[in-house]
Design an enzyme around this catalytic site. Structure first.
Site, short mmCIF file in Angstrom:
data_model
loop_
_atom_site.label_atom_id
_atom_site.label_comp_id
_atom_site.label_asym_id
_atom_site.label_seq_id
_atom_site.Cartn_x
_atom_site.Cartn_y
_atom_site.Cartn_z
CE1 TYR A 99 0.66 -0.05 4.43
CE2 TYR A 99 -1.63 -0.62 4.77
CZ TYR A 99 -0.38 -0.38 5.28
OH TYR A 99 -0.19 -0.49 6.62
CD GLU A 100 -0.56 5.07 1.82
OE1 GLU A 100 -0.59 5.93 0.92
OE2 GLU A 100 -1.53 4.80 2.53
N GLY A 101 1.43 2.92 -2.66
CA GLY A 101 2.29 2.76 -3.82
C GLY A 101 3.11 1.50 -3.67
#
Lengths: 592, 592
Positions: free
Chosen positions: A434-436
């Site tokens: 997550y978050e890229g």
């Protein structure tokens, strides 16, 4: 059941021996003397060990439940969240006039490490709220700030980030959620968002969703995305709650881990929303939140490895199995403890040297954020912008790797949920995604950050390493064990950068095919720099008559291990990068 | 839901192009012509795709349940197990007179790959039975063989391995389970065994537990361990079932994965048992089972990576996200498929080149077992004994790594159980632990196998590589891309062995601290050899006018990737090994 003890001495070492925070010319840093930070960290550690850590396995086993439209968090979460609010732990770096403690971000990070290590899923409720707080602080209107900041700072209301939709995550330009302008200046938001951490729960009076959506008629793709505040419950200008807004949790996802956090499908059905910043400039505000979240996720990576490591050490000392090859070390017992065996040592040293390197890099990064924000220092801003994908990508990959390695120390018991080691690995896994996803971090690093401002920041980074080596060349204690390996690894990294420059022009795939390796190389070089600096700091402490010699000697020995055993990975990464895109791109898609 | 398609073409390639099985002078091999093996594998693939694969997620979600003393397997398992028995799939390599098909072990392996890839947890019921079959075949009395082999071959009765106790796993000398001799020549077995895979279930009429226990008054430690047959239900000499024996399942463990397999705590309370082989020589017979199981676990490692890879490829082709940096590849769509992105390619090529290398090594290893067993070839026996810890340790470490990498291709969807990618990673994780944790495999390799028979087998291994390189030196197509990197990696491995010889004398920890790295290095060198051989075989097929040029060209390209991008890891491992034990053993246990 696994346990957790906040490593206050190690946290203090990074703050004071390494970063010398109280001597830094950054606003608020002069107050960070060892007594003060020690007291805060001791107290945070107590909350972490006694309140949060015992709830970690509970959260994993129970998960969150959606029943009759209401999301219920695991038993004990609500009470613990109240304790966090009452203790003022949710607003450490917020201004005092809005209920905060006005501490620097570096201090928020140090305290946060103990919380995240003790209970990652639980701490996300607060972490995302902090992200929403920061986005509104930087991009919100005065009215929005006055309305939301105090409530978010104290977690009376919590926050969320709504980016992903079923068909798009990384490529947000494909987004379908719509925001239709109303005559009163508000918007009606409609669409579906997925993977919304802390999307709904029973621990706050209201939830402030930050939602990316497109205003019809705006530019195509990512340039037409705007950011909105969408409260779960509508409220008047005094914050008094009114009717429910048109937003609901459609489902809680079944995940591999972080079961204690409610990962929601959020349905927006003409929900009332308020624009943050300018129309179509939503990504700018969202990036404030995303960059902060990336730092936070990089911390999660090593935090889970730290939790797993602490327990692996206990097990390796307790479990009697086999005999040391160099002679019995527990002659009166039926066998020696696991920790006598060299391969168990190798494994534990891998974990230890990683976690401590990551802590140093993360705290240093946080101090760069303080310097950038409080001193308006553009160099610090450029440097942390360069380092963020490394901190996120490298630390979460390695954090998972070493949580898995710690699990391995337990043998079969590591695979049984009862011992808690599986949870550390399962929870750590999400941080790589997550978050890229980490591949996107590598792309951000190589495709964007290296060349940012004409390559100024990466050159400054190399210059910093070069200066450190030069300044300490006469230090025989550092030379062979620290400076020489750092120099060699840094040269490898520069060679990789050179390869990208020379071959990326012909074909950008030559750079992109090596981006992941480059991210890892740079992580190793950063850790090498941190360890060289930490070793120097430890040697100075010993020279200055520090009494806890074992602590400082252990630091130096752990650093030597990292330089000898981990840093040589740069050679492998460079060799891979130097083969370019040819073998990577050779197949037709149909031939996979 | 994930899908599985048996890669029959790839299996055939290894059997026929690489190993040329039908030309081998091993009993039964001449019948293994491509038509025959192709037909068997097609049929096995059908069972795998249509029967076993759909039950994989069911097994994970439902798990096994212990209720009123009865263990219930997940819905559909029993019916599928009946299909396996009826199809004769459980007894491929058993003799025909006991209900088998009398096929070579290499063919059992090839078929087994499809079953294990489709449903690892399910196939363990059969796999452990096969292990019990082999142990009794080699060490049982004639009466025991006549009694048990036919029933185990057909899985009418299933088998288990009982080694671990709560306080001991690797160090079996600490074992407490007792076997008290009775006047009638039987024994009464009492004690507790844990982590017993397929320990109890509802899919067979009886379960034959192979149990390690100590006969009171025997030698201390591992030299006093004997092996016993303990049936779940007592039976007469015709196999007619009678009363329950004194053995019961106390608990099913909650695990990280392989939920479809019942991992039991087994309680023995004066259970009737029959000695296998001689008193106090139990480890000898158990090692037959363990070596076979280690090969099988090495297969599980890459099988889970294969399952994950197949699905990652489908997703990477389906999911539209972002644009190729070299120009749109799906200009009419809203975005390009993931597979255009170099970092996704890198990831998929890592997986593909690993799985295919592992398959080649595993099948080759199986043919060595056939050669050792059927031709009484001691060199083949020595070589597979050397390779077994590498196949187990390296392939399960990498198998997990690449199952996790495949999960990463899915982004957030990879973390959601619904997509099935988490299960591949969770299931693959156990393979690094059971049948000897991978650190124990490394110890076995470096501490025992390298020096076995005066180092004869490892020297033969190096000689084999040298000869291959020499024999093909004139082959320009192989030289730069395959032979040179293989030579370099093999030199690294030899240098590591030399380091152990020179420094292990002074301090054995200098060798043991590098054992894990050595195991990985040797894995890479084995894979390098396999890829060089496969590339050569593919080139020959093309020269001989094979029509499916894309298939063979893909093999060569995949091999080039491995040599360029994976093999350089040997340099890193060598650098680590060369630093010896000093940094590994530097800390006092109290300072971790």
């Amino acid at each position: 059941m696994p346990t957790y003890t906040a490593p206050v001495k190690d946290l203090q070492f990074v703050l004071h021996d390494l970063l010398k925070v109280s001597e830094q010319d950054i606003e608020g840093y002069s107050e960070l003397d060892p007594e003060f930070t020690g007291a805060v960290l001791e107290e945070a550690g107590k909350v972490s060990s006694e309140v949060l850590a015992p709830l970690n396995v509970v959260g994993d086993a129970e998960g969150c439940v959606l029943e009759n439209g209401v999301v219920r968090t695991p038993k004990g979460f609500k009470e613990a969240f109240e304790q966090m609010k009452e203790g003022g732990w949710t607003a450490l770096d917020a201004a005092e006039d809005i209920g905060g403690q006005n501490l620097p971000y570096v201090m928020y990070t140090a305290v946060n490490e103990t919380f995240v290590t003790a209970n990652m899923a639980f701490n996300m409720y607060q972490g995302l709220t902090h992200g929403a707080y920061s986005a509104i602080l930087e991009h919100g209107s005065d009215i929005q700030k006055a309305m939301y900041l105090p409530k978010l700072a104290t977690c009376e209301w919590t926050g969320t980030m709504n980016l992903t939709e079923p068909h798009c995550g990384t490529d947000l330009g494909l987004m379908r959620t719509k925001a239709v302008p109303q005559d009163d200046g508000t918007f009606k938001i409609s669409g579906q968002k997925i993977f919304i951490s802390a999307g709904d729960h029973d621990m706050a009076d209201n939830i402030i969703h930050l939602v990316l959506a497109k205003i019809p008629g705006g530019p195509e793709g990512i340039k037409g995305v705007s950011l909105f505040i969408v409260p779960k419950i509508l409220h008047d200008e005094n914050g008094a709650l009114g009717a429910a807004n048109g937003v609901s949790c459609g489902k809680i996802e079944e995940k591999m881990g972080i079961h204690g956090n409610s990962t929601c499908v959020m349905n927006y059905d003409e929900a009332e929303g308020y624009l943050i910043g300018e129309e179509h400039k939503g990504m700018r505000a969202m990036f404030v939140m995303m960059n902060e979240a990336r730092m936070g996720v990089g911390l999660q990576g090593y935090a889970q490895a730290e939790a797993a490591y602490q327990n692996a050490v206990i097990y390796a000392n307790d479990r009697l199995q086999g005999r040391a090859v160099t002679g019995d070390e527990n002659p009166d017992g039926p066998a020696d403890p696991l920790i006598v065996h060299p391969d168990i040592r190798r494994n534990l040293m891998d974990q230890k040297s990683f976690v401590e390197g990551a802590r140093a890099l993360t705290f240093w990064g946080s101090s760069l954020i303080d310097r950038a924000n409080k001193n308006n220092d553009e160099d610090a801003d450029g440097l942390i912008s360069l380092l963020t994908p490394v901190i996120k990508g490298f630390q979460t990959d390695k954090g998972f790797e070493f949580a898995v390695a710690a699990q391995q120390v337990y043998g079969g018991h590591g695979y049984i949920e009862e011992w808690g080691m599986s949870q550390f690995a399962r929870d750590a896994r999400i941080a790589m995604i997550y978050e890229g996803a980490n591949g996107v971090q590598a792309l951000d690093l190589v495709g964007r950050k290296l060349a940012q401002d004409g390559g100024k920041h990466v050159m400054a980074f190399f210059e910093m390493i070069k200066s450190f080596i030069k300044d300490n060349e006469g230090n025989d204690a550092l030379k062979a064990d620290f400076l020489d390996p750092l120099k060699s690894a840094s040269k490898d990294l520069q060679a990789a950068g050179m390869y990208f420059m020379q071959n990326g022009m012909k074909n950008p795939n030559n750079a992109l095919a090596g981006s992941y390796d480059f991210m890892h190389m740079m992580g190793h070089v950063c850790f090498g720099l941190m360890w060289a600096r930490m070793a120097k700091a430890a040697m100075e402490a010993l020279e200055n008559g520090a009494t806890d010699t074992a602590f400082y000697e252990t630091k130096i020995a752990t650093g030597k291990y990292y330089m000898a055993r981990q840093l040589p990975a740069t050679k492998m990464h460079l060799a891979r990068i130097n083969t370019g895109a040819e073998t990577v791109m050779a197949l037709k898609a149909a031939n996979f």
